[in-house]
Write a protein that holds these residues in place. Structure first.
Motif, PDB file in Angstrom:
ATOM      1  N   LEU A 112     -71.956 -11.857  -7.831  1.00  0.00           N
ATOM      2  CA  LEU A 112     -72.047 -10.592  -8.562  1.00  0.00           C
ATOM      3  C   LEU A 112     -70.732  -9.831  -8.423  1.00  0.00           C
ATOM      4  O   LEU A 112     -70.002 -10.007  -7.451  1.00  0.00           O
ATOM      5  N   VAL A 113     -70.451  -8.977  -9.369  1.00  0.00           N
ATOM      6  CA  VAL A 113     -69.272  -8.113  -9.293  1.00  0.00           C
ATOM      7  C   VAL A 113     -69.511  -7.102  -8.180  1.00  0.00           C
ATOM      8  O   VAL A 113     -70.593  -6.500  -8.096  1.00  0.00           O
ATOM      9  N   VAL A 114     -68.523  -6.920  -7.289  1.00  0.00           N
ATOM     10  CA  VAL A 114     -68.630  -5.975  -6.186  1.00  0.00           C
ATOM     11  C   VAL A 114     -67.622  -4.852  -6.418  1.00  0.00           C
ATOM     12  O   VAL A 114     -66.429  -5.104  -6.556  1.00  0.00           O
ATOM     13  N   ILE A 115     -68.141  -3.618  -6.481  1.00  0.00           N
ATOM     14  CA  ILE A 115     -67.289  -2.445  -6.717  1.00  0.00           C
ATOM     15  C   ILE A 115     -67.478  -1.491  -5.545  1.00  0.00           C
ATOM     16  O   ILE A 115     -68.620  -1.181  -5.184  1.00  0.00           O
ATOM     17  N   LEU A 154     -81.425  -8.550  -6.873  1.00  0.00           N
ATOM     18  CA  LEU A 154     -81.403  -9.859  -7.535  1.00  0.00           C
ATOM     19  C   LEU A 154     -81.484  -9.759  -9.050  1.00  0.00           C
ATOM     20  O   LEU A 154     -81.095 -10.681  -9.758  1.00  0.00           O
ATOM     21  N   ASP A 155     -81.957  -8.639  -9.553  1.00  0.00           N
ATOM     22  CA  ASP A 155     -82.081  -8.436 -10.990  1.00  0.00           C
ATOM     23  C   ASP A 155     -80.848  -7.747 -11.586  1.00  0.00           C
ATOM     24  O   ASP A 155     -80.829  -7.417 -12.760  1.00  0.00           O
ATOM     25  N   CYS A 156     -79.824  -7.525 -10.752  1.00  0.00           N
ATOM     26  CA  CYS A 156     -78.623  -6.811 -11.197  1.00  0.00           C
ATOM     27  C   CYS A 156     -77.441  -7.758 -11.414  1.00  0.00           C
ATOM     28  O   CYS A 156     -77.447  -8.894 -10.942  1.00  0.00           O
ATOM     29  N   ASP A 157     -76.439  -7.241 -12.125  1.00  0.00           N
ATOM     30  CA  ASP A 157     -75.226  -8.007 -12.418  1.00  0.00           C
ATOM     31  C   ASP A 157     -74.084  -7.651 -11.480  1.00  0.00           C
ATOM     32  O   ASP A 157     -73.081  -8.358 -11.412  1.00  0.00           O
ATOM     33  N   ALA A 158     -74.219  -6.513 -10.789  1.00  0.00           N
ATOM     34  CA  ALA A 158     -73.131  -6.010  -9.946  1.00  0.00           C
ATOM     35  C   ALA A 158     -73.728  -5.151  -8.836  1.00  0.00           C
ATOM     36  O   ALA A 158     -74.901  -4.770  -8.875  1.00  0.00           O
ATOM     37  N   ILE A 159     -72.892  -4.860  -7.850  1.00  0.00           N
ATOM     38  CA  ILE A 159     -73.279  -3.962  -6.764  1.00  0.00           C
ATOM     39  C   ILE A 159     -72.187  -2.913  -6.591  1.00  0.00           C
ATOM     40  O   ILE A 159     -70.991  -3.234  -6.690  1.00  0.00           O
ATOM     41  N   TYR A 160     -72.598  -1.679  -6.386  1.00  0.00           N
ATOM     42  CA  TYR A 160     -71.681  -0.560  -6.158  1.00  0.00           C
ATOM     43  C   TYR A 160     -71.906  -0.088  -4.727  1.00  0.00           C
ATOM     44  O   TYR A 160     -73.024   0.290  -4.355  1.00  0.00           O
ATOM     45  N   LEU A 161     -70.868  -0.141  -3.925  1.00  0.00           N
ATOM     46  CA  LEU A 161     -70.972   0.207  -2.514  1.00  0.00           C
ATOM     47  C   LEU A 161     -70.508   1.637  -2.278  1.00  0.00           C
ATOM     48  O   LEU A 161     -69.346   1.968  -2.553  1.00  0.00           O
ATOM     49  N   LEU A 162     -71.411   2.466  -1.783  1.00  0.00           N
ATOM     50  CA  LEU A 162     -71.024   3.822  -1.414  1.00  0.00           C
ATOM     51  C   LEU A 162     -70.026   3.762  -0.259  1.00  0.00           C
ATOM     52  O   LEU A 162     -69.963   2.766   0.472  1.00  0.00           O
ATOM     53  N   SER A 163     -69.286   4.829  -0.054  1.00  0.00           N
ATOM     54  CA  SER A 163     -68.224   4.828   0.960  1.00  0.00           C
ATOM     55  C   SER A 163     -68.749   4.561   2.374  1.00  0.00           C
ATOM     56  O   SER A 163     -68.012   4.067   3.216  1.00  0.00           O
TER      57      SER A 163
END
Length: 95
Positions: free
Chosen positions: A90-93, A61-70
């Motif tokens: 949020l930006v999803v990468i 909740l304190d982040c601007d984006a999420i990075y999803l591992l494979s």
């Protein structure tokens, strides 16, 4: 930009899971992100799943984006985290 790293932990050897997250955090740092990983939630690794999820969602909740591992689709927790991030805009990468 603070970015939360999400992926499978449960069912993997702890050392392998930590390595995947720290490797991703290193790569993201080199790209100028401020990575946040679940292993920095301050909890004992032996704490139960729900306790970890509550702490991890607070980090997210304190982040601007999420990075999803494979391997994120193989993780109930990472799917919850991705859905929440998406619903919050949020930006999803993906890896």
């Amino acid at each position: 930009v603070k970015i939360y790293v999400a992926g499978k932990i449960t069912g993997l050897p702890l050392d392998e899971a930590k390595m995947r997250f720290t490797d991703a955090a290193d790569r993201l740092s080199k790209k100028g992100y401020e990575p946040v990983i679940p292993f920095s939630n301050g909890l004992n690794p032996e704490s139960d799943w729900l306790t970890h999820m509550r702490a991890d969602l607070k980090l997210l909740l304190d982040c601007d984006a999420i990075y999803l591992l494979s391997n994120w689709k193989d993780s109930k927790g990472a799917r919850i985290e991705r859905d929440l991030a998406e619903n919050l805009g949020l930006v999803v990468i993906e890896q």
